[in-house]
Design a protein around this motif. Structure first.
Motif, PDB file in Angstrom:
ATOM      1  N   LEU A 127      45.942  43.150  37.769  1.00  0.00           N
ATOM      2  CA  LEU A 127      45.818  43.974  38.970  1.00  0.00           C
ATOM      3  C   LEU A 127      44.836  45.120  38.745  1.00  0.00           C
ATOM      4  O   LEU A 127      44.001  45.422  39.606  1.00  0.00           O
ATOM      5  CB  LEU A 127      47.191  44.519  39.374  1.00  0.00           C
ATOM      6  N   LEU A 128      44.902  45.751  37.598  1.00  0.00           N
ATOM      7  CA  LEU A 128      43.968  46.826  37.276  1.00  0.00           C
ATOM      8  C   LEU A 128      42.533  46.316  37.255  1.00  0.00           C
ATOM      9  O   LEU A 128      41.606  46.995  37.731  1.00  0.00           O
ATOM     10  CB  LEU A 128      44.326  47.455  35.932  1.00  0.00           C
ATOM     11  N   LEU A 129      42.334  45.123  36.724  1.00  0.00           N
ATOM     12  CA  LEU A 129      40.990  44.545  36.699  1.00  0.00           C
ATOM     13  C   LEU A 129      40.495  44.229  38.106  1.00  0.00           C
ATOM     14  O   LEU A 129      39.301  44.341  38.393  1.00  0.00           O
ATOM     15  CB  LEU A 129      40.980  43.273  35.850  1.00  0.00           C
ATOM     16  N   ALA A 130      41.414  43.828  38.986  1.00  0.00           N
ATOM     17  CA  ALA A 130      41.028  43.556  40.382  1.00  0.00           C
ATOM     18  C   ALA A 130      40.523  44.840  41.049  1.00  0.00           C
ATOM     19  O   ALA A 130      39.504  44.823  41.761  1.00  0.00           O
ATOM     20  CB  ALA A 130      42.211  42.982  41.152  1.00  0.00           C
ATOM     21  N   PHE A 131      41.212  45.959  40.828  1.00  0.00           N
ATOM     22  CA  PHE A 131      40.758  47.240  41.379  1.00  0.00           C
ATOM     23  C   PHE A 131      39.396  47.640  40.793  1.00  0.00           C
ATOM     24  O   PHE A 131      38.517  48.133  41.499  1.00  0.00           O
ATOM     25  CB  PHE A 131      41.784  48.337  41.099  1.00  0.00           C
ATOM     26  N   LEU A 132      39.230  47.397  39.485  1.00  0.00           N
ATOM     27  CA  LEU A 132      37.962  47.721  38.834  1.00  0.00           C
ATOM     28  C   LEU A 132      36.828  46.873  39.409  1.00  0.00           C
ATOM     29  O   LEU A 132      35.732  47.386  39.698  1.00  0.00           O
ATOM     30  CB  LEU A 132      38.077  47.485  37.324  1.00  0.00           C
ATOM     31  N   SER A 133      37.081  45.595  39.598  1.00  0.00           N
ATOM     32  CA  SER A 133      36.070  44.693  40.151  1.00  0.00           C
ATOM     33  C   SER A 133      35.631  45.137  41.542  1.00  0.00           C
ATOM     34  O   SER A 133      34.433  45.175  41.851  1.00  0.00           O
ATOM     35  CB  SER A 133      36.629  43.263  40.205  1.00  0.00           C
ATOM     36  N   ALA A 134      36.600  45.488  42.386  1.00  0.00           N
ATOM     37  CA  ALA A 134      36.277  45.934  43.751  1.00  0.00           C
ATOM     38  C   ALA A 134      35.500  47.248  43.728  1.00  0.00           C
ATOM     39  O   ALA A 134      34.556  47.448  44.512  1.00  0.00           O
ATOM     40  CB  ALA A 134      37.558  46.088  44.559  1.00  0.00           C
TER      41      ALA A 134
END
Length: 402
Positions: A368-375
Motif C-alpha cells: 500500500l505504501l508503494l502504491a501511494f509512492l507510485s501515484a
C-alpha cells in the motif's frame, strides 16, 4: 469477449490447480515423506521461485516463435512436471517436479495476458486479462477443493496425475481456439529489457511481490492453522479452500471491472483492506465462523489486485510488454516464495500457526505504501511535464523578440 479467452482460461485452470492444491495436501505429503510441515512448505517456495526465474527465461526462449506455439510448449512442460510430481519416489524428486511445472507458469500468464489484451478494445484490456485469470480463480473453487478431497481420500499422487490430465485438456484448448498470432515485428529483446528502466514498472512489480505475498503468508499454512488452531477436521479444509476460491473469483472480476475505470483507487482500497483483514486473522482464526469469513475475504481482496497490477505493468511497458508481463507474474510468485519462507520461519521459531498472518499484514501494508509512492511520483512527473509545456510558448516568444 472472444472465444479464445476461454482457451486461455482452461490453461489457467490447470496451472491454478497445481499451484494451490499443495496447500491442502501439505500434511499428507509431509507425512508420506517423513518431513516437517515447514520443510514441506518448500514445495510452495520452490514452485514460486521456479515461476520467478522461469518467467523471463521461458519468455526470452519464446521470442523466436509465435505466441500460440509458445503457449502450447509451456503447457507441455507443465504436464511433464506434474507427472514427475505424481511419480516422485522421494521428497527431493517431488520438489524437482514442482519446479519443472512452475517453469511454465509465469511465461504462460505473461504471454497469455498480452494475447488477451490484444484480442479486445483498449478500454476492455483489464477485463480481458481478468477473464483469463478467471481460470486461475475458478481452479480454487473447483480444482483445488476436489484435488484436496481426492488427495485426502485416495492419495495425493492421484491428485497430481489428474492435474497432468488437466494440462492435456488445456493444451488441446489452446491448439483449437487461440488464433495463431505472429510475434510482432521490430520488437527485440533490448526493447523488452528497456521497460525495466521505468521506475513505475518496477514499483508495480514490487507492489505485486508484497501485496500477493501477504495472501500467501496466511494461505500456505491454512491446513495446519485451521486444524490445530481453529479446531476444524482435516476434511473441512476442502470447503474452506472453496470459500477462498469463491473470494478469488469475485475479487478478480471486481478488480478487472474497476481497474479499467479507476486503477489506483482500486489498489488503495484492496491493499489497505487486505492488510487489515490479515492482521485480524490472528484473532478470527480462533473461531470457526469468523475464520471462514476471513478466508473468503483474503481471497477476494488479494485477487482484486491482480488485474490492476497486471494492467499497470502493461500500460507502463507499452511497446514491449511481453517480458515485463511475464516477469510480473514471476513477481506474484516471488511474493509467494518470500511469504511462505517467512511464514515457515515464524512457525519454526515457536510463534504458532497464526503468526504468518502478521507477516502477511506487514507485506500488504508495504504494498500500500508503494502504491501511494507510485501515484505521487506520477503526479510529480505530470506537473513537471505541464510546467515544461507551459513554458514553451513564452520561450518561443522571447526567441522571436530577440
Amino acid at each position: 469477449m472472444p472465444l479464445a479467452l476461454l482457451a486461455l482460461a482452461i490453461g489457467a485452470f490447470g496451472i491454478g490447480t497445481t499451484e494451490f492444491v499443495i496447500m491442502g495436501l501439505l500434511p499428507q505429503v509431509a507425512g508420506d515423506y517423513g518431513v516437517s510441515i515447514p520443510t514441506a512448505g518448500y514445495l510452495v517456495t520452490g514452485y514460486a521461485l521456479g515461476v520467478m526465474f522461469g518467467a523471463p527465461l521461458m519468455t526470452v526462449l519464446g521470442t523466436k516463435v509465435s505466441r500460440k506455439r509458445m503457449l502450447m510448449a509451456l503447457m507441455g512442460l507443465f504436464i511433464v512436471g506434474n507427472l514427475l510430481s505424481a511419480l516422485a519416489p522421494a521428497f527431493g524428486v517431488m520438489l524437482i517436479g514442482r519446479i519443472v511445472a512452475s517453469l511454465a507458469h509465469g511465461a504462460f500468464f505473461g504471454i497469455g495476458a498480452v494475447v488477451a489484451a490484444e484480442l479486445v478494445a483498449p478500454d476492455k484490456k483489464a477485463g480481458a486479462i481478468s477473464m483469463m485469470f478467471t481460470g486461475l480463480t475458478v481452479a480454487n473453487v473447483v480444482g483445488v477443493p476436489l484435488g484436496t478431497l481426492v488427495g485426502q481420500s485416495v492419495g495425493w499422487r492421484v491428485t497430481f496425475a489428474i492435474v497432468a490430465a488437466l494440462g492435456v485438456i488445456g493444451l488441446a484448448g489452446i491448439a483449437r481456439l487461440v488464433p495463431d498470432m505472429p510475434k510482432p515485428e521490430g520488437v527485440r529483446l533490448r526493447h523488452e529489457l528497456a521497460a525495466f528502466k521505468n521506475v513505475q514498472v518496477l514499483l508495480a512489480m514490487a507492489m505485486t511481490v508484497l501485496g500477493f505475498g501477504g495472501v500467501f503468508a496466511a494461505i500456505t499454512y491454512i491446513a495446519p492453522m485451521m486444524t490445530h488452531v481453529t479446531g476444524f477436521a482435516d476434511g473441512s479444509v476442502t470447503w474452506l479452500l472453496v470459500l477462498f476460491g469463491l473470494g478469488m473469483v469475485g475479487g478478480n472480476l471486481v478488480g478487472g471491472k474497476f481497474a479499467d475505470r479507476a486503477l489506483m483507487p482500486m489498489l488503495y482500497i484492496s491493499l489497505g483492506a487486505l492488510a487489515v483483514v490479515l492482521a485480524l486473522f490472528t484473532l478470527t482464526a480462533h473461531d470457526k465462523l469468523l475464520s471462514a469469513v476471513t478466508i473468503a475475504l483474503i481471497g477476494a481482496l488479494g485477487f482484486a489486485t491482480v488485474p490492476p497490477l497486471q494492467k499497470r505493468v502493461l500500460d507502463q511497458a507499452h511497446g514491449a510488454p511481453t517480458l515485463a508481463s511475464a516477469v510480473n507474474i514471476g513477481a506474484f510468485n516471488l511474493g509467494n516464495a518470500l511469504s511462505a519462507w517467512l511464514g515457515g520461519l515464524v512457525i519454526a521459531a515457536g510463534f504458532g500457526y497464526t503468526a504468518p498472518n502478521w507477516v502477511g499484514a506487514a507485506l500488504a501494508a508495504g504494498a500500500l505504501l508503494l502504491a501511494f509512492l507510485s501515484a505521487a511520483l506520477e503526479r510529480r512527473a505530470g506537473v513537471a511535464g505541464t510546467v515544461v509545456t507551459g513554458a514553451a510558448p513564452a520561450e518561443q516568444r522571447t526567441a522571436v523578440h530577440h
